[in-house]
Design an enzyme around this catalytic site. Structure first.
Site, PDB file in Angstrom:
ATOM      1  N   ASP A  95       1.451   4.859  -8.996  1.00  0.00           N
ATOM      2  CA  ASP A  95       2.498   4.730  -7.978  1.00  0.00           C
ATOM      3  C   ASP A  95       3.831   5.276  -8.465  1.00  0.00           C
ATOM      4  OD1 ASP A  95       0.474   3.436  -6.648  1.00  0.00           O
ATOM      5  OD2 ASP A  95       1.686   1.706  -6.063  1.00  0.00           O
ATOM      6  N   SER A 140       7.211  -0.819  -4.212  1.00  0.00           N
ATOM      7  CA  SER A 140       7.708  -1.367  -5.476  1.00  0.00           C
ATOM      8  C   SER A 140       8.035  -0.242  -6.452  1.00  0.00           C
ATOM      9  CB  SER A 140       6.676  -2.311  -6.085  1.00  0.00           C
ATOM     10  OG  SER A 140       5.457  -1.634  -6.361  1.00  0.00           O
ATOM     11  N   ALA A 141       7.159   0.759  -6.534  1.00  0.00           N
ATOM     12  CA  ALA A 141       7.408   1.890  -7.429  1.00  0.00           C
ATOM     13  C   ALA A 141       8.633   2.682  -6.986  1.00  0.00           C
ATOM     14  CB  ALA A 141       6.181   2.796  -7.490  1.00  0.00           C
ATOM     15  N   ALA A 142       8.748   2.896  -5.682  1.00  0.00           N
ATOM     16  CA  ALA A 142       9.918   3.620  -5.175  1.00  0.00           C
ATOM     17  C   ALA A 142      11.196   2.875  -5.517  1.00  0.00           C
ATOM     18  CB  ALA A 142       9.791   3.814  -3.664  1.00  0.00           C
ATOM     19  N   GLY A 156       3.527   1.899  -1.883  1.00  0.00           N
ATOM     20  CA  GLY A 156       4.225   2.167  -3.139  1.00  0.00           C
ATOM     21  C   GLY A 156       5.691   1.808  -3.094  1.00  0.00           C
ATOM     22  N   GLY A 191       0.786  -1.229   0.000  1.00  0.00           N
ATOM     23  CA  GLY A 191       0.000   0.000   0.000  1.00  0.00           C
ATOM     24  C   GLY A 191       0.815   1.275   0.000  1.00  0.00           C
TER      25      GLY A 191
END
Length: 348
Positions: A184, A141-143, A139, A137
């Site tokens: 994200d 993975s995006a970071a 983010g 929740g």
């Protein structure tokens, strides 16, 4: 006889030792390559204020980047060495990195492919760090993939625009989410509070100007959920009962319009009411769970003017809107009695 007073004491000692080890690892990394270099690779975590799951279907969403970040060091190996070494020093809720390892490996590979990099031809070492705690929740993975894109740009070296960084991050997100919405990675790249909308082409996003910072408390259930699985389940329910889904979608579109007006006007009471309504929609969508509902109710009872789940759902995170420092502290204290991890932040 145990050296610990009870199980809670043992867990507290273990948590303290883990935090100290993580801090020391980050200190050594910063000392070795320099704070200024790592700062250039930072990518932010995020909290979805409005739009989880619905955003996939090309309606607007509102998202806020948190101050916590992931950074990355990218090194090319010397003397013709090949292969890929990944060192993951990111803090995380228990089990997260184990549960997500296959997806993370796939995501990293997609970003490397995007830059036409093959570790079998030119060896690489990637070291991930930062202070963003990985949890469903937020983010994470995006970071991770956005910070990787920034680090690759610095290592090649190659000047990348923010749009190019975002595009590389989107490619990486496919490894985690299959068909990501793009929200994200956009928040991770640009930060701030954004209005985001997916289209048939490039997504549309607008950075919001807030009248004053918005205080938020967010907390983890400790449950790691698979975005791919949950999104796939929602899609299956939509296909099985399109009228049911279309009814919820229409309610959401009306809601996000009201929420955006409240956000732009600094009407926190109305914004809080909209957050509560959005949580109810997520319950109807079957993506909330008892653990999330309990935290949401506890936050409201402690003084939050609005609270909802945030992100994938069925675990992961919830957030609470707390207009004053006193209410932020009170809500955080209440949630700490129930949640394994609680954080305070502000959107600006």
């Amino acid at each position: 006889m145990s050296e610990y007073v009870d199980d809670a004491h043992e867990q507290a000692v273990a948590k303290d030792l883990h935090e100290k080890a993580t801090a020391e690892s980050l200190r050594l990394q910063h000392e070795r390559i320099g704070e200024r270099v790592l700062r250039r690779t930072r990518a932010f975590g995020k909290l979805i204020l409005f739009g989880e799951h619905f955003v996939v279907y090309k309606v607007p969403a509102l998202v806020g980047a948190v101050a916590a970040y992931t950074d990355c060091e990218c090194e090319f190996l010397e003397d013709g060495k090949t292969g890929l070494e990944v060192v993951d020093n990111r803090p995380a809720v228990p089990g997260y990195k184990v549960e997500k390892k296959d997806e993370a490996d796939h995501a990293i590979g997609l970003v490397l492919k995007h830059f036409n990099l093959d570790p079998n031809e030119r060896g690489m070492k990637l070291t991930f760090g930062g202070d963003l705690t990985c949890a469903s929740g937020i983010g994470a993975s995006a970071a991770q993939v956005v910070s990787l894109a920034r680090a690759i740009g610095g290592a090649l070296p190659k000047e990348l625009t923010e749009d190019e960084v975002n595009a590389a991050g989107y490619e990486g997100e496919k490894g985690y989410h299959g068909t990501p919405s793009g929200i994200d990675n956009t928040a991770a790249t640009f930060g701030g509070v954004l209005r985001f909308q997916r289209t048939d082409g490039a997504p549309i996003f607008i950075k919001k100007k807030l009248a004053e910072p918005i205080r938020i408390v967010y907390a983890s259930t400790g449950i790691t959920a698979s975005t791919t699985k949950v999104v796939g389940d929602v899609r299956a329910k939509k296909e099985a009962n399109p009228e049911w889904f279309d009814g919820l979608l229409q309610k959401y579109v009306e809601l996000v319009g009201k929420a955006e007006i409240a956000l732009d006007g600094g009407d926190l009471d109305q914004l809080g009411a909209c957050l509560n309504e959005n949580h109810a929609l997520c319950q109807d969508l079957t993506v909330s769970c008892k653990e999330l509902d309990d935290l949401v109710l506890a936050a409201r009872e402690a003084g939050a003017i609005g609270a909802k789940m945030s992100g994938t759902g069925r675990g992961g995170l919830m957030l609470a809107l707390t207009p004053t420092e006193e209410s932020q502290n009170a809500v955080a204290a209440a949630l700490e009695k129930l949640a394994p991890q609680v954080w305070k932040t502000s959107f600006a």
